[in-house]
Design a protein around this motif. Sequence first.
Motif, mmCIF file in Angstrom:
data_model
loop_
_atom_site.group_PDB
_atom_site.id
_atom_site.type_symbol
_atom_site.label_atom_id
_atom_site.label_comp_id
_atom_site.label_asym_id
_atom_site.label_seq_id
_atom_site.Cartn_x
_atom_site.Cartn_y
_atom_site.Cartn_z
ATOM 1 N N TRP A 2 -5.053 6.170 5.678
ATOM 2 C CA TRP A 2 -4.757 4.602 5.755
ATOM 3 C C TRP A 2 -4.617 4.142 4.375
ATOM 4 O O TRP A 2 -5.688 4.071 3.506
ATOM 5 C CB TRP A 2 -6.136 3.972 6.378
ATOM 6 C CG TRP A 2 -6.083 2.672 6.500
ATOM 7 C CD1 TRP A 2 -4.860 1.900 7.180
ATOM 8 C CD2 TRP A 2 -6.719 1.535 6.419
ATOM 9 N NE1 TRP A 2 -5.067 0.632 7.256
ATOM 10 C CE2 TRP A 2 -6.333 0.354 6.837
ATOM 11 C CE3 TRP A 2 -8.308 1.776 5.832
ATOM 12 C CZ2 TRP A 2 -7.164 -0.611 6.695
ATOM 13 C CZ3 TRP A 2 -8.891 0.426 5.515
ATOM 14 C CH2 TRP A 2 -8.361 -0.546 6.112
ATOM 15 N N ALA A 3 -3.431 3.955 3.835
ATOM 16 C CA ALA A 3 -3.434 3.593 2.466
ATOM 17 C C ALA A 3 -3.852 2.382 2.235
ATOM 18 O O ALA A 3 -4.212 2.337 0.909
ATOM 19 C CB ALA A 3 -1.698 3.493 2.204
ATOM 20 N N PRO A 4 -4.217 1.022 2.672
ATOM 21 C CA PRO A 4 -4.844 0.083 2.409
ATOM 22 C C PRO A 4 -6.265 0.036 1.714
ATOM 23 O O PRO A 4 -6.624 -0.579 0.994
ATOM 24 C CB PRO A 4 -4.688 -0.791 3.467
ATOM 25 C CG PRO A 4 -3.683 -0.510 4.086
ATOM 26 C CD PRO A 4 -3.507 0.997 4.136
ATOM 27 N N LEU A 5 -6.754 1.284 2.309
ATOM 28 C CA LEU A 5 -7.942 1.741 1.891
ATOM 29 C C LEU A 5 -8.380 1.657 0.338
ATOM 30 O O LEU A 5 -9.405 1.362 -0.544
ATOM 31 C CB LEU A 5 -8.742 2.860 2.440
ATOM 32 C CG LEU A 5 -10.214 3.227 2.355
ATOM 33 C CD1 LEU A 5 -11.177 1.980 2.360
ATOM 34 C CD2 LEU A 5 -10.824 4.327 3.046
ATOM 35 N N ASP A 6 -7.103 2.438 -0.331
ATOM 36 C CA ASP A 6 -7.055 2.463 -1.939
ATOM 37 C C ASP A 6 -7.273 1.184 -2.327
ATOM 38 O O ASP A 6 -7.985 1.129 -3.533
ATOM 39 C CB ASP A 6 -5.944 3.250 -2.335
ATOM 40 C CG ASP A 6 -5.862 3.572 -3.533
ATOM 41 O OD1 ASP A 6 -6.795 3.898 -4.245
ATOM 42 O OD2 ASP A 6 -4.684 3.799 -4.310
ATOM 43 N N PRO B 170 1.012 -1.180 -0.052
ATOM 44 C CA PRO B 170 -0.092 -0.117 -0.044
ATOM 45 C C PRO B 170 0.774 1.195 -0.068
ATOM 46 O O PRO B 170 1.872 1.263 0.511
ATOM 47 C CB PRO B 170 -1.050 -0.273 1.213
ATOM 48 C CG PRO B 170 -0.135 -1.139 2.244
ATOM 49 C CD PRO B 170 0.729 -1.799 1.349
ATOM 50 N N ARG B 171 0.399 2.422 -0.528
ATOM 51 C CA ARG B 171 0.894 3.589 -0.688
ATOM 52 C C ARG B 171 -0.139 4.670 -0.855
ATOM 53 O O ARG B 171 -1.187 4.635 -1.248
ATOM 54 C CB ARG B 171 2.073 3.925 -2.074
ATOM 55 C CG ARG B 171 1.326 3.684 -3.220
ATOM 56 C CD ARG B 171 2.224 3.885 -4.233
ATOM 57 N NE ARG B 171 2.760 5.151 -4.152
ATOM 58 C CZ ARG B 171 2.164 6.230 -5.201
ATOM 59 N NH1 ARG B 171 1.148 5.942 -5.674
ATOM 60 N NH2 ARG B 171 2.776 7.301 -5.091
ATOM 61 N N LEU B 172 -0.064 5.620 -0.106
ATOM 62 C CA LEU B 172 -0.711 6.845 -0.199
ATOM 63 C C LEU B 172 -0.848 7.760 -1.556
ATOM 64 O O LEU B 172 0.269 7.677 -2.174
ATOM 65 C CB LEU B 172 -0.466 7.967 0.777
ATOM 66 C CG LEU B 172 -0.947 7.410 2.325
ATOM 67 C CD1 LEU B 172 -0.389 8.601 3.381
ATOM 68 C CD2 LEU B 172 -2.579 7.208 2.520
ATOM 69 N N PRO B 173 -2.070 7.953 -2.113
ATOM 70 C CA PRO B 173 -2.167 8.819 -3.538
ATOM 71 C C PRO B 173 -1.150 10.058 -3.192
ATOM 72 O O PRO B 173 -1.473 10.883 -2.405
ATOM 73 C CB PRO B 173 -3.642 8.682 -3.925
ATOM 74 C CG PRO B 173 -4.193 8.135 -2.806
ATOM 75 C CD PRO B 173 -3.524 7.699 -1.687
ATOM 76 N N ASP B 174 -0.906 10.308 -4.189
ATOM 77 C CA ASP B 174 -0.276 11.806 -4.574
ATOM 78 C C ASP B 174 -1.402 12.932 -5.387
ATOM 79 O O ASP B 174 -2.257 12.306 -5.914
ATOM 80 C CB ASP B 174 0.980 11.805 -5.632
ATOM 81 C CG ASP B 174 2.101 10.938 -5.173
ATOM 82 O OD1 ASP B 174 2.199 10.933 -3.832
ATOM 83 O OD2 ASP B 174 2.453 10.170 -6.158
ATOM 84 N N ALA B 175 -1.417 13.941 -5.014
ATOM 85 C CA ALA B 175 -2.396 14.980 -5.368
ATOM 86 C C ALA B 175 -3.585 14.512 -5.520
ATOM 87 O O ALA B 175 -4.344 14.612 -6.548
ATOM 88 C CB ALA B 175 -1.718 15.572 -6.801
#
Length: 299
Positions: free
Chosen positions: A175-179, A107-112
């Motif tokens: 929370w990155a996994p939610l993506d 998981p990773r957080l989205p940019d912009a």
Amino acid sequence: MSITANRTLAIAAASLLVGLIVLGLKFLAWYLTGSIALYSDALESIVNVVTAIVALIAVRLAQKPADAALPYGYHKAEYFSAVLVGVMIIVAAILIAREAAFGFMSPRLPDAPIQGLAISGVATVINVLWALVLIRHGRAVRSPALEADGQHLLTDVISTLGVLIGLGLVFLTGWAPLDAILAGLVALNILWSGWGVIRQSVGGLMDVAVPPQTQKLIREIIASKAEGAIEAHDIRTRQAGKMTFIDFHLVVPGAMTVDAAHAICDRIEARLREVVKDVLITIHVEPEEKAKHSGIVVL
């Protein structure tokens, strides 16, 4: 071609252009953010473009007049296209599920996120407006290809709204996994949509009867316009694209002349054509000893 046929073809062609515009917007949203959920949404838009191409070909083919090879016309071409669309939707769902699984493991957080959400929102508004056009016109002209295209766009809209809401939560909670979870939910929704398109189209390929309300109307017309006959039985209907096929046996007195029996048939056919558009009617005239005393008893 008629004005209606030309308009149907123009709408099918415009659907391809709209699909390409929305596809570009959604891939731009993914490029800016790197979000797996937005990537899955963009993948579904590829299906929208291919769907529009298939629908355009099917609509054009279905408008060809009957010939020696296909004496009942090319109307079922639209059902084949709708089945193909359903299969492609399912393939897209599988690809999206694969990306969701990889994203969940890393998981990773989205940019912009704000820019991505805004661009995807614009694409969604375009899809909503165009889906309503496709469904309304598809139902009006009884085009399974256009209606299936519109229904799929509405499914895309629902998926995108879920993604946009979810990405907003990702942005707020961090929370990155939610993506990735959102992408998986999109895949499940698309999978269900694909199955629905296939199921509805297979019914058309299997010569499904017209809806009960239409069947009742057909029987009422036959009963009201068959004065002079004895009965009508073995009434059958089927739907093939925009065409409705009706056939039945009409029992008349044995002493009735061919001209008189033909006049009854003409009367019934004329009224049916007024009420049921794009209809092909076959009436088999029989003498009174063939009466089954069932179906529609006229006398």
